[in-house]
Structures are given as structure tokens and as C-alpha cells.
Scaffold this motif. Structure first.
Motif, PDB file in Angstrom:
ATOM      1  N   MET A  67       0.870  -0.966  -0.070  1.00 53.83           N
ATOM      2  CA  MET A  67      -0.019  -0.091  -0.057  1.00 53.83           C
ATOM      3  C   MET A  67       0.785   1.307   0.046  1.00 53.83           C
ATOM      4  N   VAL A  68       0.589   2.323  -0.667  1.00 54.69           N
ATOM      5  CA  VAL A  68       0.971   3.554  -0.476  1.00 54.69           C
ATOM      6  C   VAL A  68      -0.314   4.716  -0.436  1.00 54.69           C
ATOM      7  N   THR A  69      -0.367   5.201   0.832  1.00 60.82           N
ATOM      8  CA  THR A  69      -1.685   6.142   1.144  1.00 60.82           C
ATOM      9  C   THR A  69      -0.998   7.455   1.755  1.00 60.82           C
ATOM     10  N   PRO A  70      -2.211   8.349   1.960  1.00 62.50           N
ATOM     11  CA  PRO A  70      -1.432   9.544   2.403  1.00 62.50           C
ATOM     12  C   PRO A  70      -1.055   9.593   3.747  1.00 62.50           C
ATOM     13  N   VAL A  71      -1.498   8.551   4.605  1.00 59.04           N
ATOM     14  CA  VAL A  71      -0.961   8.392   5.917  1.00 59.04           C
ATOM     15  C   VAL A  71      -0.062   7.453   6.141  1.00 59.04           C
TER      16      VAL A  71
END
Length: 372
Positions: A14-18
Motif C-alpha cells: 500500500m501507499v496512502t496519504p497516511v
């Protein structure tokens, strides 16, 4: 009764803003950490739009050849910078003879002027990540939020009919496109101060490595969790349709999920919901829930990650499957857990995630569990 062949989730990226990895994203979202703020994009009232974005300096630069093809500031370039590190994470440490076929969920078609993306992204993703993707059998699923769950049925065909040992299912999306945001703002779909009906645009990438659950006995990799059921539906009265909205699509998807289970199967205790702040989806969830109420526990945990990262678009399905898998594996989400997504157009989908059966540990499985 429809039949679904269970799938094991063997790895997650995953890559997310958090968070820039699956463990970091899951921990931050569990803790309720939000990264939503004013962006450099402006709405029709001249105010900066609130968005959920990954900091630009956290993303890898485009490789030289790809940068020349798509342009650094293009939406397509942003998608590649989001997707490549998540894809590398899901494949890291796995001793696979070759990278499995990839079924990649991408955004639906948007109004004229918005930058479109399509199958060419697969080859560009291979170049950006440096991985030798099986491009001949890889496909894009350009159906927005529900696309990643829709891809599960195609993944089953690759695993059962073509006898692939593993398949990758992923999704990537970003709303960082001026024409797209302008169109959504004109439709008054974006969140504004003092308005309760609207969504915060976000971005993310998420990937799952899947195999048939029956293959777990001969694999050195212990599963993180199991997808035990899948349901798909079509909503004729979708957001951009002139037909009346009746809520049949998501309710049908729920019904297919539950019809593939035995009558005495445990009731759902937690839900990762495809809500984004727009009333349309809250109404749809209410209809689907009421029509299938007997399959849910009275005390229900309802999770909606958009509160932390904004609407992740086509990444939403694989993202929530991954969050549910990590949650049930680590015991802070009740099993079975229902995940559902609705696209802006007709596609509706739901899947059931549950704890994988216990099995003996190994070096490979221990490493994977640390990575989960």
C-alpha cells in the motif's frame, strides 16, 4: 446457491496519504490519523480544495523514459509514482519464479478534458517499478471504486482455469487532475465548509497477492487472511443514469455474498464501507443492509477509511480488502468482515474477509507476517 472458490491473501502492498507501506497505513487508519488538508487546487469559489494527498517528496521520481512519455505533472505520472512502491512492497521477499499476472483497477471514464488512463499504464508500471510483469496475461479493470473487487472474479479464472499459482489484484487512483476536479466541483460533489453532502478527493495504491486457499497446504507462505465469498451487482439507476435509483445493485451484491455461504455461517460483525461523505452512498448502504439484515450482528463495527485519506477511487477495493485482512489477522477487526464498494456508474461489489486457518510457521511465513 452460487459457489465461490476461497482465495488466500498472501501479501499486501500500500501507499496512502497516511503511510507508505501496508503496515504503516493500517496502523495509522486504525488510530484515526487523518492527512486531509488544503491543496494547491482551487474550487469554483476560489478557495483551495481539501484533499487527501501523499506528500510529493515521499514518492519516487519517474524514470527518465517514463517521464518523457507521460510528463511529470500528468495524472498518469502521479498514478505510476503511487503504484510502483506499493507493487514493489507486495512482491518484496517472495521467491516467485516470475511476477504473476496483474489485474489493475483504474478510474472510470470521466468528463471530456480529464486525463484518461488505460492499458498502456501496465507497461509503464513495469518500467517504473523495474519488475518483469506478465504483461501478456495482465489486464486493467477501468471500473472505478468497485473495480478491484470485480477483478477478483477474473483472478479466479486465472487461478482455476489457467492454473496460475498466484495472481496480483490491485488498484490505483488520484484526483490530482484539474479538469476532473473542475467537473466534480461543477456537479457540486466536492466537500465544502458547512455542507454535509460531498466528498474529499484522495489518492492511494494497493495490491494483493492472491492464491487459491486450497494451495495453502503446499505453500511455504502463511496466508494473512482469506476471501471466502464474493458478490457483484449492477445498479441501473446509478449516479449518472436517468433511470430511477432503487438500490438493487449493492443489495444484489450482498445477496450473492451470503448465498454462497452455509445457512449457519457466522453473521458479519464488521464492515469496511465504501462511504465517502456523499448521501447517495449512505442511502445505498442503508438499502443493502436492510434487505440483508439477518446476516449482520446487531452490534456492528462500521469502518470508512475515507475519514483518514479521502476518497481513494479505484484503489478503494484492494485497499479495504488489505485493511480488513490485516485487521482480522491481528485481532482488532471481527471476522467475518464485509468489504463493499460502489462505482459512480453501474458496478457494485462486495467480498467477505475472514481469518485464515492456523497452520505451522516457517521462515517465509514469519517474514510475511512481519511485512503484513
Amino acid at each position: 446457491m452460487s459457489v465461490f472458490t476461497p482465495l488466500d491473501i498472501a501479501a499486501i502492498g500500500m501507499v496512502t496519504p497516511v503511510g507508505l507501506t501496508a503496515p504503516a497505513s493500517a496502523a495509522a487508519i486504525r488510530a484515526g490519523i487523518a492527512r486531509l488538508g488544503e491543496s494547491q487546487m482551487y474550487g469554483k469559489k476560489g478557495e483551495p480544495l481539501v484533499m487527501g494527498l501523499v506528500r510529493d517528496d515521499y514518492l519516487p521520481p519517474l524514470t527518465g523514459s517514463i517521464r518523457n512519455q507521460v510528463g511529470f505533472l500528468s495524472r498518469q505520472g502521479r498514478l505510476l509514482r503511487l503504484a510502483a512502491p506499493a507493487l514493489l512492497e507486495v512482491c518484496r521477499g517472495l521467491e516467485l519464479r516470475q511476477i504473476p499476472p496483474l489485474l489493475l483497477a483504474l478510474p472510470e471514464s470521466w468528463p471530456a478534458g480529464a486525463q484518461s488512463v488505460g492499458p498502456a499504464l501496465l507497461g509503464q508500471l513495469a518500467a517504473q517499478s523495474g519488475l518483469q510483469l506478465d504483461l501478456r496475461r495482465s489486464r486493467t479493470v477501468q471500473q472505478g471504486r468497485a473495480g478491484g473487487l470485480v477483478a477478483l472474479r477474473r483472478a479466479l479464472d486465472l487461478l482455476t482455469i489457467q492454473r496460475e499459482p498466484y495472481v496480483l489484484v490491485g488498484g490505483v487512483d488520484t484526483y490530482m487532475d484539474r479538469s476532473l476536479l473542475k467537473a466534480l466541483d461543477k456537479e457540486e460533489r466536492l466537500a465544502e465548509r458547512g455542507v454535509s453532502d460531498g466528498f474529499i478527493p484522495g489518492e492511494a495504491a494497493a495490491f494483493l497477492l492472491l492464491r487459491l486457499a486450497s494451495q495453502g497446504r503446499v505453500s511455504p507462505i502463511a496466508p494473512i487472511a482469506r476471501i471466502s465469498s464474493l458478490g457483484l451487482g449492477v445498479e441501473p439507476g446509478h449516479l449518472y443514469s436517468e433511470q430511477p435509483y432503487l438500490g438493487d445493485g449493492l443489495a444484489d451484491a450482498f445477496r450473492e455474498v451470503f448465498n454462497s455461504l452455509p445457512p449457519d455461517a457466522p453473521r458479519v460483525r464488521s464492515v469496511y464501507a465504501g462511504l465517502n461523505g456523499e448521501r447517495f452512498w449512505a442511502k445505498e448502504w442503508g438499502v443493502a443492509y436492510l434487505r440483508n439484515r439477518a446476516r449482520f450482528e446487531e452490534q456492528l463495527d462500521l469502518e470508512h477509511p475515507v475519514d483518514c485519506i479521502g476518497d481513494a477511487g479505484a484503489a478503494q477495493g484492494p485497499l479495504m480488502l488489505g485493511l480488513a485482512a490485516i485487521g482480522v489477522q491481528r485481532g482488532y477487526r471481527s471476522s467475518p468482515c464485509l468489504v463493499w464498494c460502489s462505482s459512480d456508474k453501474e458496478e457494485r461489489a462486495a467480498a467477505l474477509v475472514q481469518q485464515a486457518p492456523e497452520r505451522g510457521s516457517s521462515t517465509a511465513s514469519a517474514g510475511l507476517r512481519r511485512n503484513a
